[in-house]
Write an enzyme that holds these catalytic residues in place. Sequence first.
Site, PDB file in Angstrom:
ATOM      1  N   ARG A   7     -10.742  -4.145 -13.972  1.00  0.00           N
ATOM      2  CA  ARG A   7     -10.509  -2.808 -13.810  1.00  0.00           C
ATOM      3  C   ARG A   7     -11.352  -2.485 -12.430  1.00  0.00           C
ATOM      4  O   ARG A   7     -11.573  -1.423 -11.806  1.00  0.00           O
ATOM      5  CB  ARG A   7     -11.162  -1.637 -14.684  1.00  0.00           C
ATOM      6  CG  ARG A   7     -10.650  -1.812 -16.091  1.00  0.00           C
ATOM      7  CD  ARG A   7      -9.038  -1.834 -16.159  1.00  0.00           C
ATOM      8  NE  ARG A   7      -8.657  -2.126 -17.580  1.00  0.00           N
ATOM      9  CZ  ARG A   7      -7.401  -2.499 -17.892  1.00  0.00           C
ATOM     10  NH1 ARG A   7      -6.445  -2.312 -17.043  1.00  0.00           N
ATOM     11  NH2 ARG A   7      -7.029  -2.451 -19.212  1.00  0.00           N
ATOM     12  N   GLU A  38     -12.241  -2.910 -29.301  1.00  0.00           N
ATOM     13  CA  GLU A  38     -11.052  -3.846 -28.617  1.00  0.00           C
ATOM     14  C   GLU A  38     -11.342  -5.378 -28.807  1.00  0.00           C
ATOM     15  O   GLU A  38     -11.307  -6.073 -27.818  1.00  0.00           O
ATOM     16  CB  GLU A  38     -11.232  -3.244 -27.158  1.00  0.00           C
ATOM     17  CG  GLU A  38     -10.866  -1.804 -27.232  1.00  0.00           C
ATOM     18  CD  GLU A  38     -10.644  -1.264 -25.653  1.00  0.00           C
ATOM     19  OE1 GLU A  38     -11.315  -2.135 -24.736  1.00  0.00           O
ATOM     20  OE2 GLU A  38     -10.124  -0.419 -25.182  1.00  0.00           O
ATOM     21  N   ARG A  43     -22.862   0.967 -26.587  1.00  0.00           N
ATOM     22  CA  ARG A  43     -21.624   1.784 -26.210  1.00  0.00           C
ATOM     23  C   ARG A  43     -21.343   2.371 -27.570  1.00  0.00           C
ATOM     24  O   ARG A  43     -21.084   1.695 -28.602  1.00  0.00           O
ATOM     25  CB  ARG A  43     -20.851   1.133 -25.502  1.00  0.00           C
ATOM     26  CG  ARG A  43     -21.345   0.609 -24.113  1.00  0.00           C
ATOM     27  CD  ARG A  43     -20.418  -0.410 -23.338  1.00  0.00           C
ATOM     28  NE  ARG A  43     -19.542   0.629 -22.396  1.00  0.00           N
ATOM     29  CZ  ARG A  43     -18.074   0.451 -22.444  1.00  0.00           C
ATOM     30  NH1 ARG A  43     -17.451  -0.373 -23.217  1.00  0.00           N
ATOM     31  NH2 ARG A  43     -17.609   1.177 -21.783  1.00  0.00           N
ATOM     32  N   ARG A  47      -7.838   8.397 -32.641  1.00  0.00           N
ATOM     33  CA  ARG A  47      -8.803   7.683 -31.759  1.00  0.00           C
ATOM     34  C   ARG A  47      -9.796   8.559 -31.389  1.00  0.00           C
ATOM     35  O   ARG A  47     -11.012   8.323 -31.189  1.00  0.00           O
ATOM     36  CB  ARG A  47      -8.177   7.147 -30.966  1.00  0.00           C
ATOM     37  CG  ARG A  47      -9.078   6.337 -29.682  1.00  0.00           C
ATOM     38  CD  ARG A  47      -8.368   5.353 -28.854  1.00  0.00           C
ATOM     39  NE  ARG A  47      -8.815   5.033 -27.428  1.00  0.00           N
ATOM     40  CZ  ARG A  47      -8.560   4.412 -26.650  1.00  0.00           C
ATOM     41  NH1 ARG A  47      -7.282   3.703 -26.849  1.00  0.00           N
ATOM     42  NH2 ARG A  47      -9.085   4.154 -25.596  1.00  0.00           N
ATOM     43  N   ASP A  58     -10.794   7.928 -23.202  1.00  0.00           N
ATOM     44  CA  ASP A  58     -10.895   6.663 -22.362  1.00  0.00           C
ATOM     45  C   ASP A  58     -10.802   7.235 -20.707  1.00  0.00           C
ATOM     46  O   ASP A  58      -9.572   6.744 -20.271  1.00  0.00           O
ATOM     47  CB  ASP A  58      -9.996   5.665 -22.549  1.00  0.00           C
ATOM     48  CG  ASP A  58     -10.389   4.477 -22.039  1.00  0.00           C
ATOM     49  OD1 ASP A  58     -11.425   4.168 -21.563  1.00  0.00           O
ATOM     50  OD2 ASP A  58      -9.871   3.490 -22.087  1.00  0.00           O
ATOM     51  N   GLU A 100     -21.234   8.080 -19.850  1.00  0.00           N
ATOM     52  CA  GLU A 100     -20.445   7.247 -19.008  1.00  0.00           C
ATOM     53  C   GLU A 100     -19.329   7.515 -18.255  1.00  0.00           C
ATOM     54  O   GLU A 100     -18.679   8.183 -18.825  1.00  0.00           O
ATOM     55  CB  GLU A 100     -20.117   6.068 -20.009  1.00  0.00           C
ATOM     56  CG  GLU A 100     -19.686   4.841 -19.119  1.00  0.00           C
ATOM     57  CD  GLU A 100     -19.650   3.635 -20.085  1.00  0.00           C
ATOM     58  OE1 GLU A 100     -19.837   3.691 -21.085  1.00  0.00           O
ATOM     59  OE2 GLU A 100     -18.652   2.663 -19.924  1.00  0.00           O
ATOM     60  N   GLU A 158      -9.787   3.601 -12.525  1.00  0.00           N
ATOM     61  CA  GLU A 158      -9.038   2.860 -13.457  1.00  0.00           C
ATOM     62  C   GLU A 158      -7.734   4.052 -13.752  1.00  0.00           C
ATOM     63  O   GLU A 158      -6.457   3.562 -13.737  1.00  0.00           O
ATOM     64  CB  GLU A 158      -9.562   2.399 -14.776  1.00  0.00           C
ATOM     65  CG  GLU A 158      -8.584   1.881 -15.821  1.00  0.00           C
ATOM     66  CD  GLU A 158      -9.309   1.600 -17.317  1.00  0.00           C
ATOM     67  OE1 GLU A 158     -10.385   1.403 -17.177  1.00  0.00           O
ATOM     68  OE2 GLU A 158      -8.274   1.092 -17.921  1.00  0.00           O
ATOM     69  N   TRP A 167      -2.453   1.812 -29.827  1.00  0.00           N
ATOM     70  CA  TRP A 167      -3.724   2.125 -29.264  1.00  0.00           C
ATOM     71  C   TRP A 167      -4.136   3.362 -29.442  1.00  0.00           C
ATOM     72  O   TRP A 167      -5.318   3.628 -29.132  1.00  0.00           O
ATOM     73  CB  TRP A 167      -3.514   1.789 -27.666  1.00  0.00           C
ATOM     74  CG  TRP A 167      -3.453   0.421 -27.377  1.00  0.00           C
ATOM     75  CD1 TRP A 167      -2.337  -0.721 -27.247  1.00  0.00           C
ATOM     76  CD2 TRP A 167      -4.610  -0.681 -26.827  1.00  0.00           C
ATOM     77  NE1 TRP A 167      -2.671  -1.649 -26.863  1.00  0.00           N
ATOM     78  CE2 TRP A 167      -3.762  -1.968 -26.802  1.00  0.00           C
ATOM     79  CE3 TRP A 167      -5.804  -0.321 -26.960  1.00  0.00           C
ATOM     80  CZ2 TRP A 167      -4.715  -2.887 -26.344  1.00  0.00           C
ATOM     81  CZ3 TRP A 167      -6.652  -1.436 -26.577  1.00  0.00           C
ATOM     82  CH2 TRP A 167      -6.086  -2.734 -26.216  1.00  0.00           C
TER      83      TRP A 167
HETATM   84  C1  BDP Z   1     -10.933   0.565 -20.963  1.00  0.00           C
HETATM   85  C2  BDP Z   1     -10.515  -0.423 -20.064  1.00  0.00           C
HETATM   86  C3  BDP Z   1     -11.065  -1.712 -20.533  1.00  0.00           C
HETATM   87  C4  BDP Z   1     -12.454  -1.609 -21.011  1.00  0.00           C
HETATM   88  C5  BDP Z   1     -12.784  -0.535 -21.947  1.00  0.00           C
HETATM   89  C6  BDP Z   1     -14.292  -0.437 -22.245  1.00  0.00           C
HETATM   90  O1  BDP Z   1      -9.012  -0.417 -20.094  1.00  0.00           O
HETATM   91  O2  BDP Z   1     -10.657  -2.788 -19.722  1.00  0.00           O
HETATM   92  O3  BDP Z   1     -12.801  -2.906 -21.464  1.00  0.00           O
HETATM   93  O4  BDP Z   1     -12.225   0.703 -21.302  1.00  0.00           O
HETATM   94  O5  BDP Z   1     -14.693   0.677 -21.903  1.00  0.00           O
HETATM   95  O6  BDP Z   1     -10.809   1.822 -20.277  1.00  0.00           O
HETATM   96  O7  BDP Z   1     -14.899  -1.281 -22.747  1.00  0.00           O
END
Ligand code: BDP
Length: 654
Positions: free
Chosen positions: A150, A275, A308, A325, A354, A376, A382, A516
């Site tokens: 990103r 993820e 996190r 989510r 996100d 955060e 992004e 997702w």
């Molecule tokens: C998302 C991004 C991904 C990150 C993830 C994160 O698309 O690339 O790894 O967050 O914060 O926004 O871990």
Amino acid sequence: MTPPHPAWLPVPAFRPVGSRRVRVTGTGLLVTTVRDEVAAAVAAHGGALVDDGPADLELVLVGDGGSGEFDASGGFGGSEEFTVARAGTTSVRAGGGAGLLYGFHHVVRLGEAAFAADFAPRRHAPRQPIRMLDHWDNTEVHPFMGQVERGYAGNSIFYADGRVREDLDRVAEYARLLGSIGVNRVGLNNVNVHRAEARLLTDLLPDVVRLADVFRPHGVRVHLSVGFSSPVTLGGLPTADPLDPAVREWWDRATAAVYAAIPDFGGYVVKADSEGRPGPFAYGRDHADGANLLARALAPFGGTVFWRAFVYDHRQDWRDRATDRARAAHDHFAPLDGAFDPNVVLQVKYGPMDFQAREPVSPVIAALPRTRLAVEFQVTQEYTGQQKHVCHLVPQWSEILRFPLDGRTVGDLVDGVVAVSNVGLDRFWTGHPLAQANLFGFGRLAWDDRLAPDAVLDEWIGLTFEDPAARGPLRELMDDSWPTYERYTAPLGVGFMVTPGHHYGPSVDGYEYSPWGTYHFADRDGVGVDRTRATGTGFTGQYPAPWRDVYESPETCPDELLLFFHHVPYGHVLHSGKTVVQHVYDTHFEGVEEVVRMARVWAGLEGRVPDGVFGRVAELLAEQLRCATEWRDQVNTYFFRKSGVPDAHGRTIH
Ligand code: BDP
């Protein structure tokens, strides 16, 4: 006109005017940094660095200062404070080297105002002990993601060919910028820790030492992202179970080795059970077990684990709204309040999803009163135009940090502010030259979240562009650019609608039928996600009063978040008096018109800003206009076809 220095990062230049005399008193690493700054400024602009006799500016380390020494409380503790006064002489006094450095940069920002008239001592202290930038940098270039996950500003400033670069001049410039805006921690590698980067903890540790050496003189501690399964992948153990004594020993040993090499190492950053990353769930353990394992390895050395809260199932069944989510972080972490060790900081994304242009504030921030928290943000854009679009995000962060929860603000509730950085090897560091304002503004707001975003923007513009006539137009172009971006993208807080994978540009249904968890549920009758307790996912119930009720009802829910919390018919009338579908049409036409205006304002700045900057921004504004138009047309067409409702003003929508 040429940029103030080759790389053109907004490290303000100190210009003692004429014969101004400056004295720096004290010893230590950061005091030396201050003295070097003054010496360089004097050599370039006149004035004198004096040891005794009268001075126009004195920078004094009071007492022994613990100069440059880090404490275990999360930063430099009390030694980050400074006092500024003027009684004939302008004086900065600090109890520690970091405070002196911050005081020096404060005077630089004040410019002539620091010398204009006498004023009584004013104390300055950071609101947040933790002010951190995370880099999602990989040591190697990844075939699909590039080197910086990103990242929109070229390759990593830290790494080349699988290890830390030979030439760290750029890193030194960056460290200097971070010191000048008060950032005191940096995460050196991607939270998605791949095999190659895992080695930073072991055989590449001497490389990390070199980075730590560059950051240290600017008061910045370094951190590594680590993989939870490292005892298996690096140590060859059969398990990474956090309660297994051999696992504990492995982490203790690895951590002791890091501190033997870097005594002021900041600690670890961990993305676990998220993820596809490994985590404690695989062993039937919870996230307090996981975080405390690392916290205990770090504790003897004063280190911190940044754990996190971005934990959710990215392979869920999209038809099952009970797996919302948005609920996940609170569901996982709220029950663990009180279970974390004192050197764990739970790192919580500002919204429950996100990093969208608009989300409600995460309810996790109010849910763990006995846990240290950091909020955060993404300085890297992004979801907000990827540094091709002007999107000044400081107003967004300010709104979030000032948001009231349980009678306090988010800024009061957290111990720190963390953001994903936006720099790379790009000539202008940030891809879009104006995206430097987000980096600068992040540091300023992390220091004091009560600063007004437009004042921070003015500060950046004033320090960065020399021609005073450029300042008004720049402000006009930038200060409303976040709401503009919001207008031409996903409406009313519904989020996403970005192209899957790379997340740039529109794809209204791009994520709609994927696992997702990011849906808008548009059908022929209406749009939005029902997150109410009464009929939806129950997410509103994660908020304290009054928000649990404010968000529960479409009558009281703020317009800008309506579709985050409610599924409503297209004819639903907003507080603004418009229907949802007419709001969509109007904001999308307006957003594009605003970009047209931004491009016009910029065109008027030719000759008033450095040529290279002018050309780059002009090119990117053309791309922003193309992309905004694409967003407008796709979103408007989509809702016209779904709803069958024509635009009240008869504009063309296909
Ligand atoms: C998302 C991004 C991904 C990150 C993830 C994160 O698309 O690339 O790894 O967050 O914060 O926004 O871990």
